[in-house]
Write a protein that holds these residues in place. Structure first.
Motif, PDB file in Angstrom:
ATOM      1  N   ASP A  19       9.214   7.895   3.254  1.00 49.60           N
ATOM      2  CA  ASP A  19       9.515   6.507   4.777  1.00 49.60           C
ATOM      3  C   ASP A  19       9.049   7.916   6.212  1.00 49.60           C
ATOM      4  O   ASP A  19       9.212   6.849   7.305  1.00 49.60           O
ATOM      5  CB  ASP A  19      10.604   6.875   4.544  1.00 49.60           C
ATOM      6  CG  ASP A  19      11.853   7.957   4.104  1.00 49.60           C
ATOM      7  OD1 ASP A  19      11.409   8.524   4.040  1.00 49.60           O
ATOM      8  OD2 ASP A  19      13.098   7.978   4.896  1.00 49.60           O
ATOM      9  N   ASP A  20       9.132   8.998   5.877  1.00 51.74           N
ATOM     10  CA  ASP A  20       8.857   9.891   6.852  1.00 51.74           C
ATOM     11  C   ASP A  20       7.718   9.385   7.641  1.00 51.74           C
ATOM     12  O   ASP A  20       7.422   9.507   8.580  1.00 51.74           O
ATOM     13  CB  ASP A  20       8.693  11.220   6.799  1.00 51.74           C
ATOM     14  CG  ASP A  20      10.564  11.738   6.240  1.00 51.74           C
ATOM     15  OD1 ASP A  20      11.111  10.888   6.768  1.00 51.74           O
ATOM     16  OD2 ASP A  20      10.707  13.929   6.323  1.00 51.74           O
ATOM     17  N   ASN A  21       6.736   9.377   6.690  1.00 51.83           N
ATOM     18  CA  ASN A  21       5.139   8.788   7.060  1.00 51.83           C
ATOM     19  C   ASN A  21       5.327   7.356   7.632  1.00 51.83           C
ATOM     20  O   ASN A  21       4.431   6.861   9.470  1.00 51.83           O
ATOM     21  CB  ASN A  21       3.927   9.412   6.243  1.00 51.83           C
ATOM     22  CG  ASN A  21       3.871  10.776   5.723  1.00 51.83           C
ATOM     23  OD1 ASN A  21       3.201  11.456   6.650  1.00 51.83           O
ATOM     24  ND2 ASN A  21       4.830  11.384   4.981  1.00 51.83           N
ATOM     25  N   ASP A  53       3.597   2.529  -7.470  1.00 50.71           N
ATOM     26  CA  ASP A  53       2.883   2.741  -9.017  1.00 50.71           C
ATOM     27  C   ASP A  53       3.541   1.200  -9.404  1.00 50.71           C
ATOM     28  O   ASP A  53       4.365   0.246  -8.541  1.00 50.71           O
ATOM     29  CB  ASP A  53       3.086   3.689  -9.829  1.00 50.71           C
ATOM     30  CG  ASP A  53       4.958   3.921  -9.878  1.00 50.71           C
ATOM     31  OD1 ASP A  53       5.500   3.091  -9.528  1.00 50.71           O
ATOM     32  OD2 ASP A  53       5.195   4.672 -10.990  1.00 50.71           O
ATOM     33  N   ASN A  54       2.981   1.004 -10.534  1.00 55.59           N
ATOM     34  CA  ASN A  54       3.424  -0.089 -11.298  1.00 55.59           C
ATOM     35  C   ASN A  54       4.721  -0.381 -12.102  1.00 55.59           C
ATOM     36  O   ASN A  54       5.400  -1.576 -12.824  1.00 55.59           O
ATOM     37  CB  ASN A  54       2.394  -0.832 -12.198  1.00 55.59           C
ATOM     38  CG  ASN A  54       1.424  -1.395 -12.047  1.00 55.59           C
ATOM     39  OD1 ASN A  54       1.208  -1.976 -10.793  1.00 55.59           O
ATOM     40  ND2 ASN A  54       0.161  -0.882 -12.546  1.00 55.59           N
ATOM     41  N   TYR A  93       8.210   4.442  -3.974  1.00 59.82           N
ATOM     42  CA  TYR A  93       8.885   5.553  -3.967  1.00 59.82           C
ATOM     43  C   TYR A  93       9.427   6.091  -2.447  1.00 59.82           C
ATOM     44  O   TYR A  93       8.602   6.355  -1.225  1.00 59.82           O
ATOM     45  CB  TYR A  93       8.505   7.051  -4.701  1.00 59.82           C
ATOM     46  CG  TYR A  93       8.137   6.764  -6.043  1.00 59.82           C
ATOM     47  CD1 TYR A  93       9.428   6.578  -7.099  1.00 59.82           C
ATOM     48  CD2 TYR A  93       7.146   6.301  -6.706  1.00 59.82           C
ATOM     49  CE1 TYR A  93       8.938   5.779  -8.240  1.00 59.82           C
ATOM     50  CE2 TYR A  93       6.881   5.991  -7.815  1.00 59.82           C
ATOM     51  CZ  TYR A  93       7.946   5.763  -8.555  1.00 59.82           C
ATOM     52  OH  TYR A  93       7.156   5.341 -10.205  1.00 59.82           O
ATOM     53  N   TRP A  94      10.508   6.878  -2.665  1.00 62.31           N
ATOM     54  CA  TRP A  94      11.390   7.913  -1.453  1.00 62.31           C
ATOM     55  C   TRP A  94      10.486   8.589  -0.607  1.00 62.31           C
ATOM     56  O   TRP A  94      10.021   9.423   0.319  1.00 62.31           O
ATOM     57  CB  TRP A  94      12.837   7.988  -1.554  1.00 62.31           C
ATOM     58  CG  TRP A  94      13.023   8.133  -0.496  1.00 62.31           C
ATOM     59  CD1 TRP A  94      13.779   8.187   0.866  1.00 62.31           C
ATOM     60  CD2 TRP A  94      14.481   8.991  -1.024  1.00 62.31           C
ATOM     61  NE1 TRP A  94      14.011   9.290   1.721  1.00 62.31           N
ATOM     62  CE2 TRP A  94      15.039  10.083   0.667  1.00 62.31           C
ATOM     63  CE3 TRP A  94      14.555  10.423  -2.019  1.00 62.31           C
ATOM     64  CZ2 TRP A  94      15.528  11.061   1.156  1.00 62.31           C
ATOM     65  CZ3 TRP A  94      15.177  11.144  -1.520  1.00 62.31           C
ATOM     66  CH2 TRP A  94      15.806  11.734   0.183  1.00 62.31           C
ATOM     67  N   CYS A  95      10.471   9.751  -1.884  1.00 61.77           N
ATOM     68  CA  CYS A  95      10.141  10.991  -2.072  1.00 61.77           C
ATOM     69  C   CYS A  95       8.821  11.513  -3.124  1.00 61.77           C
ATOM     70  O   CYS A  95       9.392  10.896  -4.127  1.00 61.77           O
ATOM     71  CB  CYS A  95      10.963  12.244  -2.253  1.00 61.77           C
ATOM     72  SG  CYS A  95      10.631  13.618  -2.099  1.00 61.77           S
ATOM     73  N   SER A 112      11.211   2.999   1.864  1.00 60.82           N
ATOM     74  CA  SER A 112      10.108   3.216   2.175  1.00 60.82           C
ATOM     75  C   SER A 112       9.357   1.833   2.145  1.00 60.82           C
ATOM     76  O   SER A 112       8.445   2.136   2.566  1.00 60.82           O
ATOM     77  CB  SER A 112       9.919   4.045   1.199  1.00 60.82           C
ATOM     78  OG  SER A 112      10.872   3.484   0.137  1.00 60.82           O
ATOM     79  N   ASN A 113       9.958   1.216   1.893  1.00 64.32           N
ATOM     80  CA  ASN A 113       9.457  -0.397   1.370  1.00 64.32           C
ATOM     81  C   ASN A 113       9.410  -1.288   2.895  1.00 64.32           C
ATOM     82  O   ASN A 113       8.090  -2.049   3.105  1.00 64.32           O
ATOM     83  CB  ASN A 113       9.510  -1.613   0.158  1.00 64.32           C
ATOM     84  CG  ASN A 113       9.001  -0.035  -1.219  1.00 64.32           C
ATOM     85  OD1 ASN A 113       8.280  -0.711  -1.501  1.00 64.32           O
ATOM     86  ND2 ASN A 113      10.417   0.518  -1.744  1.00 64.32           N
TER      87      ASN A 113
END
Length: 393
Positions: free
Chosen positions: A141-143, A178-179, A186-188, A199-200
């Motif tokens: 999420d930072d990115n 991923d699936n 993911y978060w991290c 993040s999504n």
């Protein structure tokens, strides 16, 4: 007849002057707050910033996945609060076209940001702390927040270096998918224990921005997948708002943060903008109404004025939610929510700041914070910059 025409002309001119003064006022308030950031958080002979004012070297970040990292004494801000400055200047340039802000971004913010860039691990991305310190976690999420800013910068400047950076960040962000649980990011990177709305939802916004910037359907399709996955896995069907995360065992963390719903609001509004499919506009409007009902409350000022005041909370989360309301306004032209944000920002300017020009977190102005977080101040700059460009303000 001539007198009536003259009177009408005067009214029109006065209305235009009042609008211009209101717009300029918000631009000035954004700039004054930006100046307060540079004055109170800058590190001498560096492009980095402190995290708090007054500076507290024992400040513990509560938003990290690694307790060991959180317990270190760090003289500089982590990536997340630092990135607020990028968002602030991006919003200022986008809404004023003043080249001074682009110059400040290039000369001060971008060199500081590169202190966090990690090319040792692949794919390359931004780490949560500066690269001269011990290796730190990297958050998707930072990115994402950085990627959105770079996409916006490319859209407003057409400078290829910004698009190049946005594409690089996208590769890192999408590597976190991923699936498991049917998809999702993911978060991290280092602790793949949950897939979070934070993040999504913004990753879908990021993808739609990249589609707008490039016309590449890959981004549109991926953005739709992320939007639908988040809606399926993390939306509360009762009020249309969004939960925080789901872990790999399928347990949902049911906290509802302003920015999570705000980013799904923005994603839906962008989908409507791109596709003109009415379902996305209706979804955006449903989320907006629920955000308005949950995250604001009735308030009466000392002089008897009544309006909906934002609940006390993370101010940056509110700024991110505002992005969603603004995107919706640009699609449906309903000024109700935007006018409420303007009333809040007007009131905040008079009641929420301290003698250093820094903002507390209580919108009523009653509670004062001993320590002022960098990200709070950057969020206020962003909101004043964005509201300054709205014609109805």
């Amino acid at each position: 007849m001539e007198k009536k025409f003259t009177f009408s002309l005067i009214i029109i001119l006065l209305s235009g002057a009042l609008h211009a003064n209101s717009t300029n006022s918000k631009k000035n308030e954004a700039r004054e707050t930006l100046d307060a950031i540079f004055s109170n958080y800058s590190v001498k002979e560096s492009c980095l910033f402190r995290e708090t004012y007054p500076f507290d070297e024992t400040h513990k970040a509560t938003y990290l996945a690694d307790e060991e990292q959180a317990n270190r004494i760090n003289p500089y801000a982590y990536l997340w609060p630092f990135s607020g400055n990028l968002s602030a200047l991006t919003a200022l340039y986008e809404n004023t076209n003043d080249p001074e802000y682009l110059e400040m971004l290039n000369d001060r913010i971008l060199p500081g940001l590169e202190e966090y860039f990690d090319a040792k691990r692949r794919p390359s991305g931004y780490a949560s702390y500066i690269n001269s310190a011990p290796e730190s976690d990297r958050f998707y999420d930072d990115n994402v927040w950085l990627g959105i800013d770079f996409a916006d910068l490319y859209i407003s400047t057409k400078e290829e270096k910004f698009l190049d950076k946005a594409r690089l960040i996208w590769k890192f962000v999408i590597s976190g998918k991923d699936n498991k649980l049917g998809g999702g990011i993911y978060w991290c990177e280092q602790k793949k224990k949950s897939k979070n709305t934070c993040s999504n939802a913004p990753a879908s916004v990021f993808a739609f921005k990249l589609f707008i910037a490039t016309g590449n359907n890959l981004y549109l399709n991926e953005g739709k997948k992320l939007y639908e996955w988040t809606k399926k896995m993390l939306q509360d069907e009762n009020d249309f708002l969004y939960y925080d995360n789901i872990n790999l065992k399928g347990k949902v963390g049911k906290t509802k943060y302003t920015y999570n719903s705000g980013q799904m609001l923005q994603a839906a509004a962008l989908l409507y903008k791109i596709t003109k499919e009415e379902i996305y506009l209706k979804e955006a409007q449903s989320v907006a109404q629920s955000c308005y009902d949950r995250f604001f409350h009735d308030f009466t000022t000392d002089n008897g004025e009544k309006f909906r005041l934002m609940n006390k909370g993370d101010v940056w989360f509110i700024a991110i939610m505002f992005r969603g309301f603004l995107e919706l306004y640009l699609q449906d032209n309903n000024p109700e929510y935007i006018n409420t944000f303007k009333k809040n920002l007007d009131y905040a300017w008079l009641h929420m700041r301290d003698s250093n020009g820094l903002f507390n977190t209580d919108w009523s102005g009653h509670e004062k914070d001993k320590s002022k977080w960098l990200l709070t101040q950057a969020a206020m700059v962003e909101m004043y910059a964005r509201i300054s460009a709205i014609h109805n303000n």
